[in-house]
Motif scaffolding. Structure first.
Motif, PDB file in Angstrom:
ATOM      1  N   HIS A 205       9.006 -77.307  81.123  1.00 24.18           N
ATOM      2  CA  HIS A 205       9.928 -76.269  80.553  1.00 24.18           C
ATOM      3  C   HIS A 205      11.398 -76.265  81.568  1.00 24.18           C
TER       4      HIS A 205
ATOM      5  N   GLY B 171      12.333 -75.001  75.765  1.00 19.23           N
ATOM      6  CA  GLY B 171      12.871 -73.848  76.415  1.00 19.23           C
ATOM      7  C   GLY B 171      14.321 -73.610  76.286  1.00 19.23           C
ATOM      8  N   HIS B 172      14.897 -72.374  76.464  1.00 12.42           N
ATOM      9  CA  HIS B 172      16.209 -72.084  76.404  1.00 12.42           C
ATOM     10  C   HIS B 172      17.348 -73.186  76.901  1.00 12.42           C
ATOM     11  N   GLU B 173      17.030 -73.682  78.150  1.00 17.92           N
ATOM     12  CA  GLU B 173      17.754 -74.467  78.914  1.00 17.92           C
ATOM     13  C   GLU B 173      17.158 -76.140  78.725  1.00 17.92           C
TER      14      GLU B 173
ATOM     15  N   THR C   3      17.176 -79.070  77.000  1.00 23.31           N
ATOM     16  CA  THR C   3      17.557 -79.563  76.058  1.00 23.31           C
ATOM     17  C   THR C   3      17.804 -81.171  76.375  1.00 23.31           C
TER      18      THR C   3
END
Length: 231
Positions: free
Chosen positions: A117, A122-124, A126
């Protein structure tokens, strides 16, 4: 959590450098994609098919091949090293024999540890967005066994849906698997030679960005009709 300490490079079948570049006479890089191939077979000495397929790609430029069981015999995977490899490549390939309708255990361990993660999802997370993901596998059964009416009931692509969803979660583009059926007899009836040539052609096409990915989206296997795809 597994150790992040460095590991010896001993045990690689072939991992001479992280990148192999094909250069023009002017010295410019002409390779479109860099391919990371993670090979997982716990008993390679017993698999003539996988040995032959590895031999086929040994001289192919643009491929980083890592023998996971050779590099991590105790499954003590170096997370930072593996994440760095992912960052430095554009295409991820899992190459393995199908065991119990899935991958050998080290590939699951690799996923559990490396695809963290904040890195892979997850949001970060990438880091893997836009990369390609391909599974290349050997299966012991006949093609007919991997059909609705066959002994195994599902196609390899259906059986590998968890990997397809992993690619989706990580922002990668999942490609239909490259499959060799009835692998135990492939060398005896000379199918392995054609399959090996197709394997090289496919990797070269992925490397050089000469394969129309939209044409293969709905295929059960990427090698269903490779000649037409690579025309």
């Amino acid at each position: 959590m597994k150790s992040r300490s460095p590991h010896s490079m001993q045990g690689h079948i072939r991992c001479d450098s992280l990148l192999e570049w094909r250069l023009t006479s002017e010295g410019e890089n002409t390779m479109s994609r860099r391919i990371l191939l993670l090979f997982a077979h716990p008993a390679i000495h017993r698999s003539s098919a996988n040995r032959a397929l590895l031999a086929r790609i040994e001289g192919l430029s643009g491929i980083t091949m890592v023998d996971l069981y050779g590099e991590y015999p105790t499954l003590d995977i170096d997370i930072e090293r593996e994440q760095q490899r992912l960052l430095e490549h554009d295409v991820l390939v899992f190459m393995f024999p199908m065991f119990w309708y899935s991958t050998p255990s080290i590939l699951k361990e690799w996923q559990d540890l490396v695809l963290e993660h904040g890195f892979a999802y997850g949001h970060e997370g990438t880091a893997l967005h836009g990369k390609l993901f391909l599974c290349a596998l050997t299966a012991g059964g006949l093609h007919e066994a991997y059909t609705r009416s066959g002994h195994n009931r599902f196609s390899p692509r259906e059986l590998l849906v968890p990997l397809e969803q992993t690619a989706e979660l990580c922002g990668m583009r999942y490609l239909p698997p490259f499959v060799l059926f009835d692998a135990r007899t492939a060398a005896d009836d000379e199918r392995i030679d054609r399959h090996g040539k197709d394997w090289c052609r496919l990797l070269a096409a992925l490397r050089d960005d000469t394969l129309n990915l939209d044409d293969i989206e709905g295929l059960e296997r990427i090698n269903e009709n490779l000649d037409a795809l690579l025309e």
